[in-house]
Enzyme design. Sequence first.
Site, PDB file in Angstrom:
ATOM      1  N   GLN A 135       4.172  -0.026   8.628  1.00  0.00           N
ATOM      2  CA  GLN A 135       3.903   0.710   8.670  1.00  0.00           C
ATOM      3  C   GLN A 135       1.861   1.163   8.933  1.00  0.00           C
ATOM      4  OE1 GLN A 135       3.956   3.201   5.787  1.00  0.00           O
ATOM      5  NE2 GLN A 135       4.556   5.421   6.819  1.00  0.00           N
ATOM      6  N   TYR A 183      -2.567  10.753   4.145  1.00  0.00           N
ATOM      7  CA  TYR A 183      -3.627   9.979   4.924  1.00  0.00           C
ATOM      8  C   TYR A 183      -3.824  10.957   6.009  1.00  0.00           C
ATOM      9  CZ  TYR A 183      -1.188   7.734   0.800  1.00  0.00           C
ATOM     10  OH  TYR A 183      -0.531   7.536  -0.419  1.00  0.00           O
ATOM     11  N   GLY A 222      13.778   5.442  -0.072  1.00  0.00           N
ATOM     12  CA  GLY A 222      13.184   4.601  -0.478  1.00  0.00           C
ATOM     13  C   GLY A 222      13.299   4.515  -2.121  1.00  0.00           C
ATOM     14  N   ARG A 257       6.099   9.377  12.160  1.00  0.00           N
ATOM     15  CA  ARG A 257       6.717   9.584  10.774  1.00  0.00           C
ATOM     16  C   ARG A 257       5.522  11.066  10.422  1.00  0.00           C
ATOM     17  NH1 ARG A 257       7.279   7.989   4.099  1.00  0.00           N
ATOM     18  NH2 ARG A 257       9.290   8.069   4.407  1.00  0.00           N
TER      19      ARG A 257
HETATM   20  C1  LIG Z   1       7.401   3.034  -4.633  1.00  0.00           C
HETATM   21  C2  LIG Z   1       7.084   4.180  -3.526  1.00  0.00           C
HETATM   22  C3  LIG Z   1       5.860   3.418  -2.171  1.00  0.00           C
HETATM   23  C4  LIG Z   1       5.455   4.605  -1.461  1.00  0.00           C
HETATM   24  N1  LIG Z   1       4.733   4.239  -0.334  1.00  0.00           N
HETATM   25  C5  LIG Z   1       5.060   4.703   0.324  1.00  0.00           C
HETATM   26  C6  LIG Z   1       4.220   4.223   2.327  1.00  0.00           C
HETATM   27  O1  LIG Z   1       3.239   3.879   1.567  1.00  0.00           O
HETATM   28  N2  LIG Z   1       4.165   5.203   3.490  1.00  0.00           N
HETATM   29  C7  LIG Z   1       4.842   6.035   3.526  1.00  0.00           C
HETATM   30  O2  LIG Z   1       4.836   6.683   4.035  1.00  0.00           O
HETATM   31  N3  LIG Z   1       5.469   6.879   2.023  1.00  0.00           N
HETATM   32  C8  LIG Z   1       5.671   5.744   1.033  1.00  0.00           C
HETATM   33  N4  LIG Z   1       6.396   6.458   0.012  1.00  0.00           N
HETATM   34  C9  LIG Z   1       7.376   7.796   0.184  1.00  0.00           C
HETATM   35  C10 LIG Z   1       8.838   7.106   0.787  1.00  0.00           C
HETATM   36  O3  LIG Z   1       8.737   6.675   1.908  1.00  0.00           O
HETATM   37  C11 LIG Z   1       9.571   8.070   0.041  1.00  0.00           C
HETATM   38  O4  LIG Z   1       9.232   9.649   1.174  1.00  0.00           O
HETATM   39  C12 LIG Z   1       9.608   8.730  -0.500  1.00  0.00           C
HETATM   40  O5  LIG Z   1       9.913   7.874  -1.937  1.00  0.00           O
HETATM   41  C13 LIG Z   1      10.791   9.872  -0.762  1.00  0.00           C
HETATM   42  O6  LIG Z   1      11.949   8.926  -0.873  1.00  0.00           O
HETATM   43  P1  LIG Z   1      12.988   8.805  -2.069  1.00  0.00           P
HETATM   44  O7  LIG Z   1      13.886   9.836  -2.565  1.00  0.00           O
HETATM   45  O8  LIG Z   1      14.601   7.840  -0.870  1.00  0.00           O
HETATM   46  O9  LIG Z   1      12.332   7.807  -2.549  1.00  0.00           O
HETATM   47  C14 LIG Z   1       6.521   5.690  -1.323  1.00  0.00           C
HETATM   48  C15 LIG Z   1       7.481   6.284  -2.200  1.00  0.00           C
HETATM   49  C16 LIG Z   1       7.996   5.068  -3.347  1.00  0.00           C
HETATM   50  C17 LIG Z   1       8.562   5.212  -4.341  1.00  0.00           C
END
Ligand SMILES: Cc1cc2nc3c(=O)[nH]c(=O)nc-3n(C[C@H](O)[C@H](O)[C@H](O)COP(=O)(O)O)c2cc1C
Length: 362
Positions: free
Chosen positions: A99, A180, A316, A227
């Site tokens: 990514q 971002y 996530g 994304r």
């Molecule tokens: C620890 C953590 C780090 C994340 N870092 C990113 C990232 O680097 N890039 C991104 O697009 N989303 C990032 N996210 C968002 C996740 O990709 C996802 O959209 C979000 O956690 C919601 O999904 P979930 O409910 O399945 O966790 C991050 C989420 C978490 C929990």
Amino acid sequence: MTNPFAKIDVAGRPLANRIVMAPMTRSRAYGPGATPTDLMATYYSQRTSAGLIVTEGIQPSAVGQGYPDTPGLHSPEQVAAWRKVTDAVHRDGGVIFAQLMHTGRIGHPSLLPDGLSPVAPSPVAAKGQVFTHQGPLDFVTPRELDAAAIIRTIGDFADAARNAIAAGFDGVEVHGANGYLIHQFLAPNSNRRTDGWGGDAAGRVRFGVEVAAAVAAAIGAHRTGFRISPGNPFNDIAETDAADVENTYTTLVTRLAELNLGYLHMVEGADRTLTTRLRAAWPGPFILNPFTYPEPTGPETLALIEDGTTDMVAFGALFLANPDLPARLAAQGPYNTPDRATFYGGDHRGYTDYPYLSDAPA
Ligand SMILES: Cc1cc2nc3c(=O)[nH]c(=O)nc-3n(C[C@H](O)[C@H](O)[C@H](O)COP(=O)(O)O)c2cc1C
């Protein structure tokens, strides 16, 4: 009814299933020069049963770094170190996309080398604070990118995509979500430009579309994912006018569709109707990170594959805590609980030590 465990063709190859590991920043690239570590190779290689792994956000250039200890893809040392990650994943049959995340105004000069400071479409500081080595600090007013710097930044994304392929990645996901740089161009509160890179929807989507086009030209459209997170207020984004959000993202998705990209990945807001509309405008594979707030994406969302709402679901936090998530989903649990305290930074604890189902006592 589609089976979530059925194969699907993405990026010109069959993926083993429709379960995606969502991109997650883990801030453990402690090597000099923001290089990935052997521990990161272990972490990703534990999660190869995903149909597709999307890595943590990776800065395409030094100035694109917004958090401590996030890895880059802009130096030969980083390319060599990523090779260990991709080799480990491929050895176990996984598929992994890098990514590319340029954080724009989200960041701080203290995180950047050589006196650099954060850049953005307009000199509008985000409200709030960023985590730095000195603790939380207020966001600064970013430097406005001039037209020449915009073109150079697009080139940085294309160079980083070439580096990703040189490092053995199967493709690249362009991060156009979560407040971002690309999202800062999309949103009217962070993009005040009047020069063709802002203004109406066509102007605000232009940067994201040109990044995607440059990446696709560099490494192949089929290897390029994108994304989005329409309406997501994270990082002080204000996309508050529902009609403008629908128009902006329909314009964006329609333009991206012309590029024949490998997939579209959507972080969903509360509006399922918008998801359905954008998916209808997208001819290729569609990954949904569904809206389940305040809970993380859970097993019940596989129904969104079965009923055709999406082709794939991205997990996530649940994937963070369950290295063998597809097997656990197939067995209908149980699941390890994510430990928030170890999400960002630290060592192997809360990173590579979550147990597998097979570790459970008989
Ligand atoms: C620890 C953590 C780090 C994340 N870092 C990113 C990232 O680097 N890039 C991104 O697009 N989303 C990032 N996210 C968002 C996740 O990709 C996802 O959209 C979000 O956690 C919601 O999904 P979930 O409910 O399945 O966790 C991050 C989420 C978490 C929990």
